[in-house]
Write a protein that holds these residues in place. Structure first.
Motif, PDB file in Angstrom:
ATOM      1  N   LYS A   1      -6.281  -4.606   7.458  1.00 22.51           N
ATOM      2  CA  LYS A   1      -5.601  -4.508   6.158  1.00 22.51           C
ATOM      3  C   LYS A   1      -4.096  -4.638   6.323  1.00 22.51           C
ATOM      4  O   LYS A   1      -3.426  -5.271   5.502  1.00 22.51           O
ATOM      5  CB  LYS A   1      -5.952  -3.173   5.471  1.00 22.51           C
ATOM      6  CG  LYS A   1      -7.320  -3.168   4.813  1.00 22.51           C
ATOM      7  CD  LYS A   1      -7.542  -1.869   4.052  1.00 22.51           C
ATOM      8  CE  LYS A   1      -8.892  -1.877   3.334  1.00 22.51           C
ATOM      9  NZ  LYS A   1      -9.232  -0.527   2.817  1.00 22.51           N
TER      10      LYS A   1
ATOM     11  N   ASP B   1       0.060   4.226   2.341  1.00 20.94           N
ATOM     12  CA  ASP B   1       0.219   4.136   3.795  1.00 20.94           C
ATOM     13  C   ASP B   1       1.518   4.825   4.192  1.00 20.94           C
ATOM     14  O   ASP B   1       2.605   4.319   3.924  1.00 20.94           O
ATOM     15  CB  ASP B   1       0.237   2.660   4.220  1.00 20.94           C
ATOM     16  CG  ASP B   1       0.335   2.484   5.727  1.00 20.94           C
ATOM     17  OD1 ASP B   1       0.422   3.510   6.449  1.00 20.94           O
ATOM     18  OD2 ASP B   1       0.340   1.333   6.192  1.00 20.94           O
TER      19      ASP B   1
ATOM     20  N   THR C   1     -14.552   1.104  13.452  1.00 23.02           N
ATOM     21  CA  THR C   1     -14.125   2.347  12.800  1.00 23.02           C
ATOM     22  C   THR C   1     -13.085   2.023  11.723  1.00 23.02           C
ATOM     23  O   THR C   1     -12.652   0.883  11.593  1.00 23.02           O
ATOM     24  CB  THR C   1     -13.468   3.317  13.811  1.00 23.02           C
ATOM     25  OG1 THR C   1     -12.228   2.734  14.264  1.00 23.02           O
ATOM     26  CG2 THR C   1     -14.376   3.551  15.007  1.00 23.02           C
ATOM     27  N   ASP C   2     -12.683   3.082  10.975  1.00 19.40           N
ATOM     28  CA  ASP C   2     -11.669   2.872   9.946  1.00 19.40           C
ATOM     29  C   ASP C   2     -10.323   2.486  10.552  1.00 19.40           C
ATOM     30  O   ASP C   2      -9.474   1.912   9.863  1.00 19.40           O
ATOM     31  CB  ASP C   2     -11.543   4.110   9.043  1.00 19.40           C
ATOM     32  CG  ASP C   2     -11.264   5.381   9.821  1.00 19.40           C
ATOM     33  OD1 ASP C   2     -11.236   5.326  11.066  1.00 19.40           O
ATOM     34  OD2 ASP C   2     -11.065   6.427   9.180  1.00 19.40           O
ATOM     35  N   LYS C   3     -10.125   2.782  11.834  1.00 15.98           N
ATOM     36  CA  LYS C   3      -8.866   2.379  12.491  1.00 15.98           C
ATOM     37  C   LYS C   3      -8.760   0.855  12.575  1.00 15.98           C
ATOM     38  O   LYS C   3      -7.682   0.286  12.373  1.00 15.98           O
ATOM     39  CB  LYS C   3      -8.786   2.979  13.897  1.00 15.98           C
ATOM     40  CG  LYS C   3      -8.574   4.472  13.888  1.00 15.98           C
ATOM     41  CD  LYS C   3      -8.349   4.998  15.280  1.00 15.98           C
ATOM     42  CE  LYS C   3      -8.102   6.498  15.241  1.00 15.98           C
ATOM     43  NZ  LYS C   3      -7.837   7.025  16.580  1.00 15.98           N
TER      44      LYS C   3
ATOM     45  N   THR D   1     -10.371  -1.245  10.580  1.00 17.49           N
ATOM     46  CA  THR D   1     -10.221  -1.700   9.190  1.00 17.49           C
ATOM     47  C   THR D   1      -8.761  -1.613   8.744  1.00 17.49           C
ATOM     48  O   THR D   1      -8.230  -2.529   8.103  1.00 17.49           O
ATOM     49  CB  THR D   1     -11.103  -0.850   8.253  1.00 17.49           C
ATOM     50  OG1 THR D   1     -12.443  -0.878   8.751  1.00 17.49           O
ATOM     51  CG2 THR D   1     -11.091  -1.382   6.834  1.00 17.49           C
ATOM     52  N   TYR D   2      -8.111  -0.502   9.102  1.00 14.10           N
ATOM     53  CA  TYR D   2      -6.694  -0.303   8.759  1.00 14.10           C
ATOM     54  C   TYR D   2      -5.831  -1.399   9.404  1.00 14.10           C
ATOM     55  O   TYR D   2      -4.917  -1.936   8.777  1.00 14.10           O
ATOM     56  CB  TYR D   2      -6.252   1.093   9.211  1.00 14.10           C
ATOM     57  CG  TYR D   2      -4.775   1.370   9.095  1.00 14.10           C
ATOM     58  CD1 TYR D   2      -4.095   1.217   7.888  1.00 14.10           C
ATOM     59  CD2 TYR D   2      -4.052   1.807  10.207  1.00 14.10           C
ATOM     60  CE1 TYR D   2      -2.735   1.487   7.792  1.00 14.10           C
ATOM     61  CE2 TYR D   2      -2.698   2.078  10.116  1.00 14.10           C
ATOM     62  CZ  TYR D   2      -2.044   1.915   8.914  1.00 14.10           C
ATOM     63  OH  TYR D   2      -0.701   2.178   8.828  1.00 14.10           O
ATOM     64  N   LYS D   3      -6.133  -1.721  10.649  1.00 12.97           N
ATOM     65  CA  LYS D   3      -5.392  -2.784  11.346  1.00 12.97           C
ATOM     66  C   LYS D   3      -5.496  -4.110  10.587  1.00 12.97           C
ATOM     67  O   LYS D   3      -4.479  -4.761  10.340  1.00 12.97           O
ATOM     68  CB  LYS D   3      -5.940  -2.957  12.763  1.00 12.97           C
ATOM     69  CG  LYS D   3      -5.314  -4.113  13.524  1.00 12.97           C
ATOM     70  CD  LYS D   3      -5.914  -4.269  14.912  1.00 12.97           C
ATOM     71  CE  LYS D   3      -5.018  -5.137  15.773  1.00 12.97           C
ATOM     72  NZ  LYS D   3      -5.130  -4.801  17.194  1.00 12.97           N
TER      73      LYS D   3
ATOM     74  N   GLY E   1      -5.802  -0.172  16.371  1.00 13.94           N
ATOM     75  CA  GLY E   1      -7.107  -0.541  15.817  1.00 13.94           C
ATOM     76  C   GLY E   1      -8.318  -0.178  16.651  1.00 13.94           C
ATOM     77  O   GLY E   1      -9.449  -0.470  16.240  1.00 13.94           O
TER      78      GLY E   1
ATOM     79  N   ASP F   1       0.848  -1.202   0.000  1.00 16.42           N
ATOM     80  CA  ASP F   1       0.000   0.000   0.000  1.00 16.42           C
ATOM     81  C   ASP F   1       0.881   1.249   0.000  1.00 16.42           C
ATOM     82  O   ASP F   1       1.325   1.704   1.046  1.00 16.42           O
ATOM     83  CB  ASP F   1      -0.920   0.009   1.222  1.00 16.42           C
ATOM     84  CG  ASP F   1      -1.883   1.197   1.205  1.00 16.42           C
ATOM     85  OD1 ASP F   1      -1.778   2.040   0.285  1.00 16.42           O
ATOM     86  OD2 ASP F   1      -2.725   1.286   2.108  1.00 16.42           O
TER      87      ASP F   1
END
Length: 256
Positions: free
Chosen positions: A122, A86, A114-116, A118-120, A109, A83
DNA sequence: ATGGTCGGGCTCCGA
């Protein structure tokens, strides 16, 4: 060869602790996380005076990872592949003494939903894909850092209190296991299968004094590294020092 | 159910 990982929660605030611990524990390679400083502000001279080379990926205020080593650090990569968008300073990989090592600061996360979070997940998926490529090299590899995952309830002082925490979610644990099951060895659990081997205690509520901790800092060894594994443990000593990081070092030793 | 403590960098975010 002694290899360690330590989330220092600001390398500048913890510099005296870090240099003291380098002297007392004498690791050959150290993976650091949460530097909380830009690359140019890393206390390179003090670390070199302590006898260590340093490779650093920093950013302002947040995150930041480093690899310290008594011997030459070669062929670094400064981000986790997968990514380009990132820009968090969370991954550094390099070769030291024939060993490929990575310093990982996985996203926390929280809060879930939340998107946090989701980021974790990913990030964990990117790490899974990259870990598979590292295994394919058949080199000895150590993936070490603050994984921000409690692999099982045995790694949590109170699973009920942590039930809604991102560190203990089934998705976080499944992602961790999907990497482990590629063939990595959890060095701490190889020597301490069921005991409390916490590496983190919250600053709140005297959690360290009461041993209300979490095991979230891990060293994962490829088969060629695990062949050489002779010991592993958690060093609680620096966590008891005044103005400590909320994490303490985890380490393992490999035969030469 | 909430808030407790740190570190960074600036009046609040992330853990």
């Amino acid at each position: 060869m002694k290899i360690a990982t330590w989330n220092v929660n600001s390398v500048k605030a913890r510099l005296a602790h870090l240099t003291r611990w380098l002297k007392e524990a004498a690791p050959d390679v150290v993976m650091l996380q949460e530097l909380k400083c830009q690359t140019a502000d890393f206390p390179r001279l003090e670390i070199e005076a302590a006898g260590y080379q340093a490779e650093v990926v920093g950013q302002k205020a947040y995150n930041g990872v480093a690899i310290l080593a008594k011997h030459k650090i070669e062929k670094p990569i400064h981000a986790l592949p997968g990514d380009h968008g990132d820009d968090h300073a969370r991954y550094l990989e390099a070769t030291v003494g024939g060993l490929r090592v990575a310093s990982i600061y996985l996203p926390n996360g929280n809060p879930i939903g939340t998107d946090k979070f989701t980021y974790k997940l990913k990030f964990l998926e990117r790490l899974r894909a990259h870990a598979l490529e590292l295994l394919a090299t058949e080199a000895p590899v150590v993936l070490a850092g603050d994984w921000n995952v409690c692999p099982t309830d045995e790694d949590v002082w109170d699973p009920k209190a942590m039930a809604k925490d991102a560190l203990c979610q089934p998705e976080s644990r499944a992602a961790f296991r999907s990497i482990l099951h590629q063939g990595w060895t959890d060095a701490i659990r190889a020597f301490h299968p069921h005991s409390r081997e916490y590496t983190y205690w919250d600053y709140f509520q005297n959690r360290f004094e009461r041993d209300h901790g979490l095991r979230i800092d891990h060293l994962l060894l490829s088969p060629r590294a695990a062949d050489r594994l002779t010991d592993a443990g958690v060093d609680r000593v620096p966590r008891a020092w005044e103005k400590a990081s909320d994490h303490t070092p985890a380490w393992c030793t490999l035969a030469d």
